[in-house]
Design an enzyme around this catalytic site. Structure first.
Site, PDB file in Angstrom:
ATOM      1  N   GLY A   1      45.262 -42.548   0.341  1.00  0.00           N
ATOM      2  CA  GLY A   1      46.640 -42.115   0.163  1.00  0.00           C
ATOM      3  C   GLY A   1      47.261 -41.667   1.483  1.00  0.00           C
TER       4      GLY A   1
ATOM      5  CB  ALA B   1      45.654 -36.908   3.311  1.00  0.00           C
TER       6      ALA B   1
ATOM      7  CE  LYS C   1      52.331 -34.237   2.413  1.00  0.00           C
ATOM      8  NZ  LYS C   1      51.003 -34.077   3.009  1.00  0.00           N
TER       9      LYS C   1
HETATM   10  N1  LIG Z   1      44.626 -29.639   4.593  1.00  0.00           N
HETATM   11  C1  LIG Z   1      45.816 -30.199   4.729  1.00  0.00           C
HETATM   12  O1  LIG Z   1      46.631 -29.807   5.573  1.00  0.00           O
HETATM   13  C2  LIG Z   1      46.188 -31.379   3.887  1.00  0.00           C
HETATM   14  C3  LIG Z   1      47.263 -32.206   4.233  1.00  0.00           C
HETATM   15  C4  LIG Z   1      47.554 -33.292   3.431  1.00  0.00           C
HETATM   16  C5  LIG Z   1      46.791 -33.527   2.296  1.00  0.00           C
HETATM   17  N2  LIG Z   1      45.768 -32.705   1.991  1.00  0.00           N
HETATM   18  C6  LIG Z   1      44.916 -32.954   0.808  1.00  0.00           C
HETATM   19  O2  LIG Z   1      44.466 -34.284   0.854  1.00  0.00           O
HETATM   20  C7  LIG Z   1      44.239 -34.775  -0.460  1.00  0.00           C
HETATM   21  C8  LIG Z   1      44.926 -36.123  -0.613  1.00  0.00           C
HETATM   22  O3  LIG Z   1      46.317 -35.982  -0.416  1.00  0.00           O
HETATM   23  P1  LIG Z   1      47.264 -37.259  -0.251  1.00  0.00           P
HETATM   24  O4  LIG Z   1      48.574 -36.740   0.232  1.00  0.00           O
HETATM   25  O5  LIG Z   1      46.588 -38.330   0.483  1.00  0.00           O
HETATM   26  O6  LIG Z   1      47.410 -37.698  -1.811  1.00  0.00           O
HETATM   27  P2  LIG Z   1      47.738 -39.161  -2.375  1.00  0.00           P
HETATM   28  O7  LIG Z   1      48.613 -39.913  -1.445  1.00  0.00           O
HETATM   29  O8  LIG Z   1      48.165 -38.928  -3.771  1.00  0.00           O
HETATM   30  O9  LIG Z   1      46.291 -39.905  -2.392  1.00  0.00           O
HETATM   31  C9  LIG Z   1      45.254 -39.414  -3.194  1.00  0.00           C
HETATM   32  C10 LIG Z   1      43.990 -40.206  -2.933  1.00  0.00           C
HETATM   33  O10 LIG Z   1      42.931 -39.583  -3.658  1.00  0.00           O
HETATM   34  C11 LIG Z   1      42.342 -40.524  -4.556  1.00  0.00           C
HETATM   35  N3  LIG Z   1      41.980 -39.829  -5.792  1.00  0.00           N
HETATM   36  C12 LIG Z   1      42.785 -39.051  -6.574  1.00  0.00           C
HETATM   37  N4  LIG Z   1      42.094 -38.538  -7.606  1.00  0.00           N
HETATM   38  C13 LIG Z   1      40.824 -39.035  -7.501  1.00  0.00           C
HETATM   39  C14 LIG Z   1      39.642 -38.885  -8.265  1.00  0.00           C
HETATM   40  N5  LIG Z   1      39.623 -38.143  -9.373  1.00  0.00           N
HETATM   41  N6  LIG Z   1      38.514 -39.529  -7.879  1.00  0.00           N
HETATM   42  C15 LIG Z   1      38.530 -40.301  -6.758  1.00  0.00           C
HETATM   43  N7  LIG Z   1      39.619 -40.476  -5.980  1.00  0.00           N
HETATM   44  C16 LIG Z   1      40.749 -39.853  -6.336  1.00  0.00           C
HETATM   45  C17 LIG Z   1      43.404 -41.575  -4.796  1.00  0.00           C
HETATM   46  O11 LIG Z   1      42.758 -42.783  -5.161  1.00  0.00           O
HETATM   47  P3  LIG Z   1      43.508 -43.982  -5.904  1.00  0.00           P
HETATM   48  O12 LIG Z   1      44.125 -44.849  -4.826  1.00  0.00           O
HETATM   49  O13 LIG Z   1      42.436 -44.656  -6.647  1.00  0.00           O
HETATM   50  O14 LIG Z   1      44.548 -43.362  -6.811  1.00  0.00           O
HETATM   51  C18 LIG Z   1      44.059 -41.655  -3.415  1.00  0.00           C
HETATM   52  O15 LIG Z   1      43.301 -42.451  -2.542  1.00  0.00           O
HETATM   53  C19 LIG Z   1      44.799 -33.689  -1.405  1.00  0.00           C
HETATM   54  O16 LIG Z   1      43.734 -32.929  -1.899  1.00  0.00           O
HETATM   55  C20 LIG Z   1      45.671 -32.847  -0.501  1.00  0.00           C
HETATM   56  O17 LIG Z   1      45.741 -31.495  -0.926  1.00  0.00           O
HETATM   57  C21 LIG Z   1      45.455 -31.626   2.750  1.00  0.00           C
END
Ligand SMILES: NC(=O)c1ccc[n+]([C@@H]2O[C@H](COP(=O)([O-])OP(=O)(O)OC[C@H]3O[C@@H](n4cnc5c(N)ncnc54)[C@H](OP(=O)(O)O)[C@@H]3O)[C@@H](O)[C@H]2O)c1
Length: 261
Positions: free
Chosen positions: A120, A122, A62
């Site tokens: 992150g 989202a 992304k």
């Molecule tokens: N429903 C929808 O349409 C939609 C759209 C987009 C995303 N999402 C969901 O949103 C979530 C995040 O996506 P993203 O794109 O933001 O991912 P990303 O950019 O990889 O960010 C992930 C975030 O989650 C944190 N994290 C990861 N594993 C963790 C854990 N075990 N314990 C605590 N914090 C944790 C990370 O913290 P650190 O900074 O410490 O690594 C980071 O802040 C995903 O589950 C994704 O499927 C859903």
């Protein structure tokens, strides 16, 4: 026949093909939607050589896709992430999907304070949507302090009156905590029966966190709503017309629910 796809790595478990095929079915459009495994090394070549009429982008591309695109929509540029591409231009429909979710669940953001768990892509897209729609304040709770601080600084530049002292009414999970297959994990945050919990995780449909919130009387919203609305917003970009009124949301949900654990 028009051809669309979602790219990412791994892409095996993506539900986007099911979502988009149902949208095309309801609109009576003859189009295909596939999932394509594209690694980071293949990304530049893919962007420049694919013959698709449009595509979605998911993890881990992304942000890294940005330099390979011809141009960026203003919101994608501000957020720094793209999840939808049309004619070489990058768009972000995650924030639109989030705001449609708010609207369709009769939630008002007026005078509300929220806390976002995660920092992150989202979290950034959702912060953008919240600010655009008049949220009073946003605070961030993230595992890594550095990422939390960076996101907060960005929020404060977009929203100079942001305050960290307000008690949050809305709590949004923007981490993969609770997502299949690790369904027993959940965010560690204080909630009460006045809280509204919004998930971004959509598999399972009701995460452990949402179940917990429901049990203590909080309002809960599943991540499936945002997922569907970001897909509808992508389709509107590719088709160049408003389609949301033509979509039977409950039917889309029913089709997707069959695929969830
Ligand atoms: N429903 C929808 O349409 C939609 C759209 C987009 C995303 N999402 C969901 O949103 C979530 C995040 O996506 P993203 O794109 O933001 O991912 P990303 O950019 O990889 O960010 C992930 C975030 O989650 C944190 N994290 C990861 N594993 C963790 C854990 N075990 N314990 C605590 N914090 C944790 C990370 O913290 P650190 O900074 O410490 O690594 C980071 O802040 C995903 O589950 C994704 O499927 C859903």
């Amino acid at each position: 026949m028009k051809q669309f796809a979602v790219i990412g790595s791994p892409i095996e478990h993506s539900l986007s093909p099911i979502l988009h095929q149902e949208i095309y079915h309801q609109l009576n459009i003859s189009a295909s939607y596939d999932k394509k495994e594209v690694t980071k090394h293949q990304l530049n070549t893919f962007v420049n050589t694919n013959k698709l009429n449009g595509f979605n982008v998911t993890l881990p591309h992304k942000q890294t896709i940005l330099p390979f695109l011809k141009s960026l929509d203003d919101s994608a540029k501000k957020i720094g992430a793209v999840n939808c591409v049309y004619k070489g231009k990058g768009y972000n429909t995650d924030w639109i999907g989030f705001l449609e979710t708010i609207k369709n669940n009769d939630l008002s953001l007026d005078d509300k304070s929220c806390v976002i768990i995660g920092a992150g892509g989202a979290a950034r897209a959702i912060s953008y949507g919240l600010i655009k729609n008049g949220i009073k304040s946003i605070s961030i709770k993230n595992r890594t302090m550095d990422a939390e601080q960076k996101l907060l600084e960005w929020i404060n530049t977009l929203h100079p009156t942001n305050s960290l002292n307000d008690k949050p009414n809305i709590i949004i999970n923007c981490t993969p905590l609770g997502m299949w297959p690790k369904i027993n994990s959940m965010p560690d945050i204080e909630i009460n029966n006045k809280s509204t919990l919004i998930e971004t995780v959509y598999n399972p449909l009701e995460t452990k966190w949402l179940k917990y919130g429901k049990n203590i009387g909080a309002k809960t919203i599943s991540g499936l709503d945002m997922f569907i609305w970001q897909g509808i917003a992508s389709t509107e970009i590719w088709m160049g017309e408003k389609i949301s009124e033509k979509i039977e949301l409950e039917k889309v949900k029913k089709v997707l629910k069959l695929e969830l654990c």
